[in-house]
Design a protein around this motif. Structure first.
Motif, PDB file in Angstrom:
ATOM      1  N   THR A   1       0.816  -1.220   0.000  1.00 59.60           N
ATOM      2  CA  THR A   1       0.000   0.000   0.000  1.00 59.60           C
ATOM      3  C   THR A   1       0.843   1.261   0.000  1.00 59.60           C
ATOM      4  OG1 THR A   1      -1.753  -1.167   1.202  1.00 59.60           O
ATOM      5  CG2 THR A   1      -1.827   1.246   1.224  1.00 59.60           C
ATOM      6  N   TYR A   2       1.943   1.266   0.757  1.00 58.78           N
ATOM      7  CA  TYR A   2       2.693   2.508   0.955  1.00 58.78           C
ATOM      8  C   TYR A   2       4.071   2.522   0.311  1.00 58.78           C
ATOM      9  CZ  TYR A   2      -0.989   2.822   4.422  1.00 58.78           C
ATOM     10  OH  TYR A   2      -2.214   2.835   5.038  1.00 58.78           O
ATOM     11  N   GLY A   3       4.464   1.413  -0.308  1.00 60.87           N
ATOM     12  CA  GLY A   3       5.768   1.373  -0.956  1.00 60.87           C
ATOM     13  C   GLY A   3       6.913   1.507   0.030  1.00 60.87           C
ATOM     14  N   VAL A   4       6.818   0.802   1.165  1.00 60.90           N
ATOM     15  CA  VAL A   4       7.826   0.875   2.213  1.00 60.90           C
ATOM     16  C   VAL A   4       8.346  -0.531   2.521  1.00 60.90           C
ATOM     17  CG1 VAL A   4       6.851   2.950   3.283  1.00 60.90           C
ATOM     18  CG2 VAL A   4       6.027   0.679   4.001  1.00 60.90           C
ATOM     19  N   ASN A   5       9.454  -0.594   3.256  1.00 60.35           N
ATOM     20  CA  ASN A   5       9.906  -1.853   3.826  1.00 60.35           C
ATOM     21  C   ASN A   5       9.058  -2.138   5.060  1.00 60.35           C
ATOM     22  OD1 ASN A   5      12.190  -1.861   1.992  1.00 60.35           O
ATOM     23  ND2 ASN A   5      13.105  -0.329   3.339  1.00 60.35           N
ATOM     24  N   THR A   6       8.905  -3.390   5.421  1.00 59.21           N
ATOM     25  CA  THR A   6       8.107  -3.726   6.599  1.00 59.21           C
ATOM     26  C   THR A   6       8.753  -4.840   7.407  1.00 59.21           C
ATOM     27  OG1 THR A   6       6.759  -5.245   5.273  1.00 59.21           O
ATOM     28  CG2 THR A   6       5.870  -3.035   5.627  1.00 59.21           C
ATOM     29  N   VAL A   7       8.421  -4.853   8.688  1.00 57.45           N
ATOM     30  CA  VAL A   7       8.791  -5.929   9.602  1.00 57.45           C
ATOM     31  C   VAL A   7       7.550  -6.254  10.417  1.00 57.45           C
ATOM     32  CG1 VAL A   7      10.186  -6.551  11.625  1.00 57.45           C
ATOM     33  CG2 VAL A   7      11.237  -5.296   9.739  1.00 57.45           C
ATOM     34  N   ASN A   8       7.318  -7.523  10.684  1.00 56.82           N
ATOM     35  CA  ASN A   8       6.210  -7.922  11.536  1.00 56.82           C
ATOM     36  C   ASN A   8       6.396  -7.317  12.926  1.00 56.82           C
ATOM     37  OD1 ASN A   8       4.550  -9.489  13.415  1.00 56.82           O
ATOM     38  ND2 ASN A   8       4.207 -10.877  11.705  1.00 56.82           N
ATOM     39  N   ARG A   9       5.405  -6.573  13.384  1.00 52.81           N
ATOM     40  CA  ARG A   9       5.527  -5.830  14.647  1.00 52.81           C
ATOM     41  C   ARG A   9       5.658  -6.733  15.867  1.00 52.81           C
ATOM     42  NH1 ARG A   9       0.986  -4.148  17.795  1.00 52.81           N
ATOM     43  NH2 ARG A   9       1.514  -1.964  17.507  1.00 52.81           N
ATOM     44  N   TRP A  10       5.393  -8.023  15.722  1.00 50.60           N
ATOM     45  CA  TRP A  10       5.476  -8.938  16.850  1.00 50.60           C
ATOM     46  C   TRP A  10       6.805  -9.687  16.908  1.00 50.60           C
ATOM     47  CZ3 TRP A  10       1.875  -7.182  19.676  1.00 50.60           C
ATOM     48  CH2 TRP A  10       0.651  -6.781  19.124  1.00 50.60           C
ATOM     49  N   LYS A  11       7.643  -9.549  15.873  1.00 56.80           N
ATOM     50  CA  LYS A  11       8.914 -10.283  15.833  1.00 56.80           C
ATOM     51  C   LYS A  11      10.031  -9.371  16.348  1.00 56.80           C
ATOM     52  CE  LYS A  11       7.479 -13.481  12.210  1.00 56.80           C
ATOM     53  NZ  LYS A  11       7.769 -14.081  10.891  1.00 56.80           N
ATOM     54  N   LEU A  12      10.219  -9.404  17.673  1.00 60.19           N
ATOM     55  CA  LEU A  12      11.113  -8.454  18.327  1.00 60.19           C
ATOM     56  C   LEU A  12      12.573  -8.625  17.906  1.00 60.19           C
ATOM     57  CD1 LEU A  12       9.606  -8.364  21.934  1.00 60.19           C
ATOM     58  CD2 LEU A  12       9.133  -6.864  19.983  1.00 60.19           C
ATOM     59  N   LYS A  13      12.991  -9.849  17.602  1.00 62.14           N
ATOM     60  CA  LYS A  13      14.363 -10.052  17.158  1.00 62.14           C
ATOM     61  C   LYS A  13      14.616  -9.347  15.833  1.00 62.14           C
ATOM     62  CE  LYS A  13      17.827 -13.670  16.328  1.00 62.14           C
ATOM     63  NZ  LYS A  13      18.088 -15.132  16.295  1.00 62.14           N
ATOM     64  N   GLU A  14      13.664  -9.460  14.900  1.00 64.07           N
ATOM     65  CA  GLU A  14      13.805  -8.779  13.603  1.00 64.07           C
ATOM     66  C   GLU A  14      13.734  -7.272  13.779  1.00 64.07           C
ATOM     67  OE1 GLU A  14      11.201 -10.252  10.570  1.00 64.07           O
ATOM     68  OE2 GLU A  14      11.560 -12.358  11.097  1.00 64.07           O
ATOM     69  N   ILE A  15      12.871  -6.808  14.690  1.00 64.29           N
ATOM     70  CA  ILE A  15      12.761  -5.370  14.964  1.00 64.29           C
ATOM     71  C   ILE A  15      14.093  -4.847  15.502  1.00 64.29           C
ATOM     72  CG2 ILE A  15      11.680  -3.652  16.470  1.00 64.29           C
ATOM     73  CD1 ILE A  15       9.091  -5.325  16.237  1.00 64.29           C
ATOM     74  N   SER A  16      14.703  -5.608  16.407  1.00 66.44           N
ATOM     75  CA  SER A  16      15.995  -5.196  16.964  1.00 66.44           C
ATOM     76  C   SER A  16      17.059  -5.103  15.876  1.00 66.44           C
ATOM     77  CB  SER A  16      16.433  -6.201  18.035  1.00 66.44           C
ATOM     78  OG  SER A  16      17.684  -5.838  18.585  1.00 66.44           O
ATOM     79  N   GLN A  17      17.041  -6.069  14.962  1.00 65.97           N
ATOM     80  CA  GLN A  17      18.033  -6.062  13.880  1.00 65.97           C
ATOM     81  C   GLN A  17      17.876  -4.847  12.968  1.00 65.97           C
ATOM     82  OE1 GLN A  17      17.267  -9.919  12.149  1.00 65.97           O
ATOM     83  NE2 GLN A  17      18.730 -10.984  13.472  1.00 65.97           N
ATOM     84  N   VAL A  18      16.610  -4.507  12.635  1.00 62.62           N
ATOM     85  CA  VAL A  18      16.403  -3.385  11.725  1.00 62.62           C
ATOM     86  C   VAL A  18      16.689  -2.056  12.426  1.00 62.62           C
ATOM     87  CG1 VAL A  18      13.922  -2.942  12.093  1.00 62.62           C
ATOM     88  CG2 VAL A  18      14.923  -2.571   9.836  1.00 62.62           C
TER      89      VAL A  18
END
Length: 358
Positions: free
Chosen positions: A49-66
């Motif tokens: 929809t917005y042409g952005v990168n995304t990370v699942n908001r519940w995956k804290l390990k991936e959020i920490s990495q990004v």
């Protein structure tokens, strides 16, 4: 520059999706090549929809990495720091901020509406988290005062809701183009809210009176199937005919449908904001201080509160008739009121980018 956005995104709530839409547009206006990653409940849909990168908001390990790789975190907008609807919201959003600070990344609190923050543990969590952020912006005076009351000593700036920065002149609606409303129409935004007051009955009574006065009533569901269900339930309370617009039309379409109406009667905050940015007068029905705060900013009336029995359908009808009779003057006054707010709303994105450039 790479920025991570944390908010109530990917839940099919038009208000919060409009906030995301607006922040992304504003950031790209000031820096077209900005790299944006959104923490979303529905990463695939948000990315498309917005042409952005995304990370699942519940995956804290991936959020920490990004966040480790990013230049900063935007927390907001919307009403993230509140414990009225549950005790999970504040720990989650404060947790994301703390992950960013663990990686020594700057944090910009973007046009948030604070509260209610009722529990002492929630107040302490917000206080101790916010004292570590670089910049705090809120969307009304009540939010600023709440932060002061719970002990936040940072400088806090009041800025408009991000959606106020949208330029909606080019928005169109295929659904609306297929409708025929001979004498214009009135849009209505309603939501469920627990109350001993029969507020939906009051609204239905007023809408029946308006329909008998020759007005077409069009319900605009702002939160997908939730508000679509509420709209249909209220329409069933009416004796006269009304129309419920599809709940799944785009943000741009909903903005256009409201903007082309003669008047909005609304509960949802962003229905009021959609109305204001197109100089469509509105009557607010309050269920939360944020509704009263925005109505005051836009200088539009609040007819009553859904939990108070001091108003009725006749009063709402009479106020609507009066505003319709004075619509040109009200539109001009609202247009002038909104112009300054639109420029200020877009300036918040510039302030965020400057914060991450230091």
């Amino acid at each position: 520059m790479h920025i991570v956005l944390s908010g109530y995104y990917g839940f099919d709530n038009v208000g919060d999706e409009a906030i995301l839409f607006s922040i992304v547009h504003a950031l790209r206006k000031w820096q077209p090549d900005v790299d944006i990653t959104v923490l979303s409940n529905n990463p695939v849909s948000t990315a498309k929809t917005y042409g952005v990168n995304t990370v699942n908001r519940w995956k804290l390990k991936e959020i920490s990495q990004v966040l480790k790789q990013a230049d900063g975190l935007i927390s907001g907008g919307g009403s993230l720091m509140q414990d009225q609807t549950g005790m999970k919201s504040i720990p989650y959003y404060c947790g994301i901020i703390r992950i960013a600070k663990f990686h020594k990344k700057p944090v910009f609190v973007y046009a948030q509406g604070m509260g209610p923050i009722n529990q002492k543990i929630s107040q302490l969590l917000v206080k101790n988290t916010f004292k570590k952020v670089e910049q705090i912006t809120v969307r009304d005076e009540a939010s600023k005062q709440l932060l002061a009351d719970i002990g936040v000593e940072n400088s806090v700036s009041i800025v408009p809701d991000p959606v106020m920065g949208l330029d909606a002149k080019a928005f169109r609606s295929d659904w609306l183009a297929q409708q025929t409303f001979d004498n214009g129409y009135i849009t209505v935004s309603v939501r469920d809210w627990p109350s001993a007051v029969q507020f939906k009955r009051k609204i239905a009574d007023s809408l029946d009176l308006l329909a008998r006065d020759g007005k077409t009533i069009v319900f605009i569901p702002m939160h997908g199937e939730h508000d679509e269900k509420s709209s249909n339930a209220l329409a069933a309370l009416m004796q006269e005919k009304s129309i419920v617009a599809p709940g799944n039309v785009s943000i741009e379409e909903k903005i256009h449908i409201i903007g082309q109406s003669d008047l909005l009667i609304g509960m949802r905050l962003h229905s009021l904001i959609f109305s204001a940015i197109q100089a469509t007068p509105f009557i607010a029905l309050s269920y939360d201080p944020k509704i009263d705060a925005f109505a005051e900013i836009a200088k539009q009336p609040v007819i009553g509160h859904v939990e108070k029995d001091d108003w009725d359908g006749t009063q709402l009808f009479e106020r609507a008739v009066d505003m319709l009779a004075n619509r040109p003057a009200l539109e001009q006054a609202l247009r002038e009121q909104v112009q300054t707010l639109q420029a200020e709303a877009n300036a918040t994105a510039k302030l965020a980018l400057e914060t991450f450039s230091k």
